[in-house]
Design an enzyme around this catalytic site. Structure first.
Site, PDB file in Angstrom:
ATOM      1  N   TYR A 101       0.679  -1.465  -0.011  1.00 26.02           N
ATOM      2  CA  TYR A 101       0.095  -0.036  -0.413  1.00 26.02           C
ATOM      3  C   TYR A 101       0.951   1.556   0.836  1.00 26.02           C
ATOM      4  O   TYR A 101       1.886   1.373   1.036  1.00 26.02           O
ATOM      5  CB  TYR A 101      -0.817  -0.357   1.024  1.00 26.02           C
ATOM      6  CG  TYR A 101      -1.447   1.218   1.694  1.00 26.02           C
ATOM      7  CD1 TYR A 101      -2.945   1.124   0.645  1.00 26.02           C
ATOM      8  CD2 TYR A 101      -1.001   2.589   2.077  1.00 26.02           C
ATOM      9  CE1 TYR A 101      -3.708   2.494   1.241  1.00 26.02           C
ATOM     10  CE2 TYR A 101      -2.083   3.893   2.188  1.00 26.02           C
ATOM     11  CZ  TYR A 101      -3.510   4.056   1.606  1.00 26.02           C
ATOM     12  OH  TYR A 101      -3.822   5.005   1.922  1.00 26.02           O
ATOM     13  N   GLU A 189      -3.591   7.215  -4.245  1.00 30.41           N
ATOM     14  CA  GLU A 189      -3.218   6.518  -2.918  1.00 30.41           C
ATOM     15  C   GLU A 189      -3.151   4.966  -4.403  1.00 30.41           C
ATOM     16  O   GLU A 189      -4.217   4.802  -4.954  1.00 30.41           O
ATOM     17  CB  GLU A 189      -4.019   6.060  -2.785  1.00 30.41           C
ATOM     18  CG  GLU A 189      -4.416   4.487  -1.511  1.00 30.41           C
ATOM     19  CD  GLU A 189      -6.416   4.539  -1.424  1.00 30.41           C
ATOM     20  OE1 GLU A 189      -5.936   5.001  -0.077  1.00 30.41           O
ATOM     21  OE2 GLU A 189      -7.063   4.523  -1.499  1.00 30.41           O
TER      22      GLU A 189
END
Ligand code: GDP
Ligand code: MN
Length: 413
Positions: A101, A189
């Site tokens: 992530y 993101e």
């Protein structure tokens, strides 16, 4: 403005962030044709501006044309968190070894950019963040320093990224930071950022929220806007240049200034009502703007009463009152209107309102009494929608980890 994944991936590509080759398709035959061109196996992905598509059945792998057709048929038309899927992104499927992530957003409290990296990305990252916050490495980045490869690598290391992926992840982080800053985004993101079985690092998902206030620097952004995505009221308001966000209560609200509009929402909640919208008419509370605002609000069938809350500072209340008077002549409005005007020339303004047809419009001296009256006129209070709920669907990241970005209601655009 939130980008769709396929738009986000194209945006990433401009900054050298690797993604899989892919195509969009809006129909089953187009999806199968695209899959054939890309080569199997492919992954078919619902294009909606919300996260959690994987868990909702919006991400499917297909090994041949039959499977691709089946998956496309099932995903198109699927409803994910209230968004109906009308477009697919189809890309070459990746053979995933690890899911990471990575994100950048603004930490308003610290007045610095914030990088978040984890070696435990994927669809469960929210649970990881909640249960084991230490599994997410955080780094504040001073915009004056920027982010170089060395610090990016150290960050990746502290996040527990596998040694063979460190160089690839560091490079992605540096480019993702550039995408965030030079690309004028509020949030970027990647979840998951993957290490493939053949040791390549690339972005399997893309979440990009552009900073609408930078749109003047980016004429190319215009084509990214998707008018279909607004609800009917928001589309109408957008056309008229109003700062409007549709909510689901019964009291329509018009105020001058975002702060006053939000306070008005809170007071309506406080007295047991709920707002149908957030509408800030800004400084120019003239007749034309007022007419547009009333028109947008009247187009919402949930609206039972309208609360106009204006503080006359630069704008004079009597002018606003004349604006309201002219607007109710020109726009068909079925709901009763409660007006609270305070500030410069408030007394004259109240006289003007008092001279109007009392059935349609009443004046109240304070924000609280006006809110009470509006809620009363709207019928039973139905509980609250808070100004700070960010109910518009705009705002924070797909995983909710971009917590310091603005919510919809505080950043109307
Ligand atoms: P989201 O659920 O909306 O965040 O959609 P993502 O694009 O993140 O996809 C969800 C999950 O689907 C990912 O975490 C992966 O596990 C899986 N997935 C997506 N693309 C691929 C792929 O190319 N290959 C494989 N094996 N899995 C994939
Ligand atoms: Mn994802």
């Amino acid at each position: 403005m939130d980008l769709y994944e396929y738009q986000g991936k194209r945006y990433f590509a401009r900054f050298g962030i690797p993604t899989s080759p892919g195509e969009t398709a809006d129909t089953v035959p187009d999806a199968v044709a695209a899959a054939g061109r890309l080569g199997y196996p492919v992954v078919l992905k619902a294009q909606v501006r919300v996260g959690g598509r994987g868990k909702a059945g919006g991400v499917r792998i297909a090994n041949d044309a039959g499977e691709a057709g089946l998956a496309a048929g099932e995903i198109l038309g699927l409803e994910i968190k209230g968004h109906v899927v009308r477009r697919l992104w189809i890309e070459r499927a990746s053979d995933i070894a690890k899911e990471y992530y990575a994100s950048f957003t603004l930490d308003r409290a610290a007045r610095l950019h914030l990088a978040m990296v984890s070696s435990r990305g994927g669809v469960e990252v929210e649970e990881v963040a909640a249960e084991e916050p230490a599994a997410i490495a955080r780094l504040h980045v001073d915009p004056l320093d920027g982010l170089d490869l060395e610090r990016a690598r150290t960050l990746a290391e502290s996040a527990g990224i596998d040694p063979e992926a460190l160089d690839g992840v560091a490079e992605v982080l540096v480019n993702l930071y550039r995408c965030y800053v030079e690309g004028d985004a509020d949030l970027v993101e990647i979840n998951p950022l993957v290490l493939t079985s053949d040791r390549r690092v690339h972005a399997l998902d893309a979440k990009v929220t552009l900073d609408d206030d930078a749109a003047f620097r980016h004429p190319e952004w215009e084509e990214l806007a998707d008018e279909d995505d607004y609800d009917e009221r928001e589309r109408l308001a957008h056309e008229k240049g109003l700062n409007y966000i549709g909510l689901d209560g019964s009291v329509g609200i018009i105020a001058n200034g975002a702060g006053l509009a939000m306070s008005t929402l809170d007071v309506v909640n406080q007295v047991g009502g709920s707002a149908a919208n957030f509408l800030d008419i800004g400084g120019g509370a003239n007749a034309a703007v007022m007419a547009s605002a009333l028109e947008v609000i009247s187009s919402d069938e949930n609206v039972r009463s309208i609360l106009v809350n204006i503080f006359g500072g630069i704008v004079r209340c009597d002018e606003v009152a004349r604006g309201i008077a002219a607007a109710i002549e020109s726009v068909e409005i079925s709901s009763p209107i409660v007006v609270r005007l305070d500030g410069t020339n408030a007394a004259e303004a109240r006289e003007i309102i008092a001279g109007l047809d009392r059935e349609k419009i009443v004046s109240e001296p304070t924000m609280l009494s006006a809110a009470r009256r509006a809620v009363e006129l709207a019928g039973a209070g139905t509980g609250g929608t808070s100004a700070t709920d960010g109910t518009s669907g705009a705002g924070t990241g797909a995983t909710g980890m971009g917590g310091s970005t603005g919510t919809g209601a505080t950043r109307p655009s």
